[in-house]
Enzyme design. Sequence first.
Site, PDB file in Angstrom:
ATOM      1  N   GLY A 157       0.674  -1.199   0.043  1.00 42.94           N
ATOM      2  CA  GLY A 157       0.121   0.010   0.009  1.00 42.94           C
ATOM      3  C   GLY A 157       0.663   1.245   0.184  1.00 42.94           C
ATOM      4  O   GLY A 157       2.223   1.120  -0.482  1.00 42.94           O
ATOM      5  N   ARG A 179      -3.018  -7.845  -2.538  1.00 47.88           N
ATOM      6  CA  ARG A 179      -4.255  -8.413  -2.880  1.00 47.88           C
ATOM      7  C   ARG A 179      -4.342  -8.089  -4.333  1.00 47.88           C
ATOM      8  O   ARG A 179      -4.876  -8.705  -5.008  1.00 47.88           O
ATOM      9  CB  ARG A 179      -5.319  -7.673  -2.104  1.00 47.88           C
ATOM     10  CG  ARG A 179      -5.778  -8.797  -0.786  1.00 47.88           C
ATOM     11  CD  ARG A 179      -6.622  -7.614  -0.021  1.00 47.88           C
ATOM     12  NE  ARG A 179      -6.161  -6.193   0.163  1.00 47.88           N
ATOM     13  CZ  ARG A 179      -6.715  -5.567   0.897  1.00 47.88           C
ATOM     14  NH1 ARG A 179      -7.983  -5.575   1.438  1.00 47.88           N
ATOM     15  NH2 ARG A 179      -6.195  -4.287   0.932  1.00 47.88           N
ATOM     16  N   ARG A 239       1.113  -5.342  12.485  1.00 48.18           N
ATOM     17  CA  ARG A 239       0.552  -5.747  13.404  1.00 48.18           C
ATOM     18  C   ARG A 239       1.099  -7.044  14.047  1.00 48.18           C
ATOM     19  O   ARG A 239       1.229  -7.903  13.359  1.00 48.18           O
ATOM     20  CB  ARG A 239      -0.992  -5.677  13.413  1.00 48.18           C
ATOM     21  CG  ARG A 239      -1.595  -4.346  13.303  1.00 48.18           C
ATOM     22  CD  ARG A 239      -1.552  -3.498  14.357  1.00 48.18           C
ATOM     23  NE  ARG A 239      -2.573  -2.316  14.277  1.00 48.18           N
ATOM     24  CZ  ARG A 239      -2.098  -0.940  13.901  1.00 48.18           C
ATOM     25  NH1 ARG A 239      -0.795  -1.194  13.682  1.00 48.18           N
ATOM     26  NH2 ARG A 239      -2.822  -0.107  13.814  1.00 48.18           N
ATOM     27  N   GLU A 268       0.557  -6.015  23.329  1.00 51.17           N
ATOM     28  CA  GLU A 268       1.215  -4.752  23.558  1.00 51.17           C
ATOM     29  C   GLU A 268       0.841  -4.103  24.688  1.00 51.17           C
ATOM     30  O   GLU A 268      -0.478  -3.856  24.780  1.00 51.17           O
ATOM     31  CB  GLU A 268       1.471  -3.804  22.185  1.00 51.17           C
ATOM     32  CG  GLU A 268       1.941  -4.474  21.086  1.00 51.17           C
ATOM     33  CD  GLU A 268       2.034  -3.588  19.942  1.00 51.17           C
ATOM     34  OE1 GLU A 268       1.654  -2.571  19.586  1.00 51.17           O
ATOM     35  OE2 GLU A 268       2.287  -4.173  18.785  1.00 51.17           O
ATOM     36  N   HIS A 287       6.373  -0.248  19.046  1.00 52.04           N
ATOM     37  CA  HIS A 287       5.299   0.218  18.069  1.00 52.04           C
ATOM     38  C   HIS A 287       5.492   1.771  17.788  1.00 52.04           C
ATOM     39  O   HIS A 287       4.513   2.401  18.490  1.00 52.04           O
ATOM     40  CB  HIS A 287       4.209  -0.153  18.682  1.00 52.04           C
ATOM     41  CG  HIS A 287       2.940  -0.060  17.812  1.00 52.04           C
ATOM     42  ND1 HIS A 287       1.863  -0.869  17.997  1.00 52.04           N
ATOM     43  CD2 HIS A 287       2.732   0.604  16.644  1.00 52.04           C
ATOM     44  CE1 HIS A 287       1.016  -0.523  16.757  1.00 52.04           C
ATOM     45  NE2 HIS A 287       1.638   0.274  16.055  1.00 52.04           N
TER      46      HIS A 287
HETATM   47  C1  GLV Z   1      -0.141   2.626  13.882  1.00 53.26           C
HETATM   48  O1  GLV Z   1       0.207   1.352  14.094  1.00 53.26           O
HETATM   49  C2  GLV Z   1      -1.153   3.110  13.090  1.00 53.26           C
HETATM   50  O2  GLV Z   1      -2.071   2.417  12.507  1.00 53.26           O
HETATM   51  O3  GLV Z   1      -1.096   4.261  12.534  1.00 53.26           O
END
Ligand code: GLV
Length: 337
Positions: A157, A179, A239, A268, A287
């Site tokens: 993306g 995809r 994620r 997390e 993160h």
């Molecule tokens: C962070 O993980 C976001 O999705 O912006």
Amino acid sequence: MSRPQVFVTRRIPAPALAILEEACDCRVWEYEEELCPPEVLAREMARVHGLLTMATDRIDPAWIAAAPRLRVIANMAVGYDNIPVQAATEHGVLVTNTPGVLDETTADLAFALMLAAARRLYEGQRTIVEGRWKGWYPSFLTGQDVHSATLGIVGAGRIGRAVARRARGFDMRILYHNRRRRPDLEAEVGAEYRSLDDLLRESDFVMVLVPLTPETRGMFGAREFSLMKPTAVFVNVSRGPVVDEAALYDALVTGKIWAAALDVFSEEPVRPDHPLLSLPNVTATPHIGSASVATRLRMATLAAENLVAALTGRRPPTPVNPEVLDRPEWQGEGSQG
Ligand code: GLV
């Protein structure tokens, strides 16, 4: 008409809060280091018209059903797996996210993690700090070359494109799996489309940038790691639940892959005694993909703009479930319930 009531689940940069306060009455969860407790969140949701959330706030569908005034949840993140979008849509609640403003910053971190793992930066620092640096010798902390290597991007993306543009500067060959095919990406950076299995077999670096959905949950398990090269570096900036962490641990310990760099974890904050963190070939960050001062301001501003637009009868810039806007209750003037 009284002003809309809004709850913000963490402190946000002052200019973004000012956007909210100009149009709404705001309450903010002020304890920066502490997650807003679920019972506080549920209570606030029952009271407010608008909610500004972080990716770490897990919204229970039952709280949406029990929130009679709630019109909008503005998530300050591009990912929105923490929001039950279907339940929101069913109850006419608009959900918004913050795409576009964090791509370059997140790509910087993804690239930093790739370089750090390939060149063993974390091990290098520990070697110095722990007094184990005994001198230079040919095999000392040797790693993998990033330049001219093959990068496989899974989930091409906006962030994937930003990573690919950086990879070009390192003379990397770029493979991607997505995809749908991305002829624009193929033309812009010479990226080549591959099935997931072929990408895993051919890549020196596998970088995961997919959103967390029912389809991507557990996407990387023992089978996927066994297809990768023994010299491969696995980088996850999307994620945690996209990866089976026990399978990743096994792949690292048994030498099926060479190293991993992780910005995200299944749970997390990850516990410091998590087995993955005991491995020298795991580079970890907490993160922080979008964590630059400028980008966090842009994200908070966009989230605030989305929220205020939704509560003042304007179309928000980045809705996740825009179909909600076609419902009769969104058609009238203003939008306070
Ligand atoms: C962070 O993980 C976001 O999705 O912006």
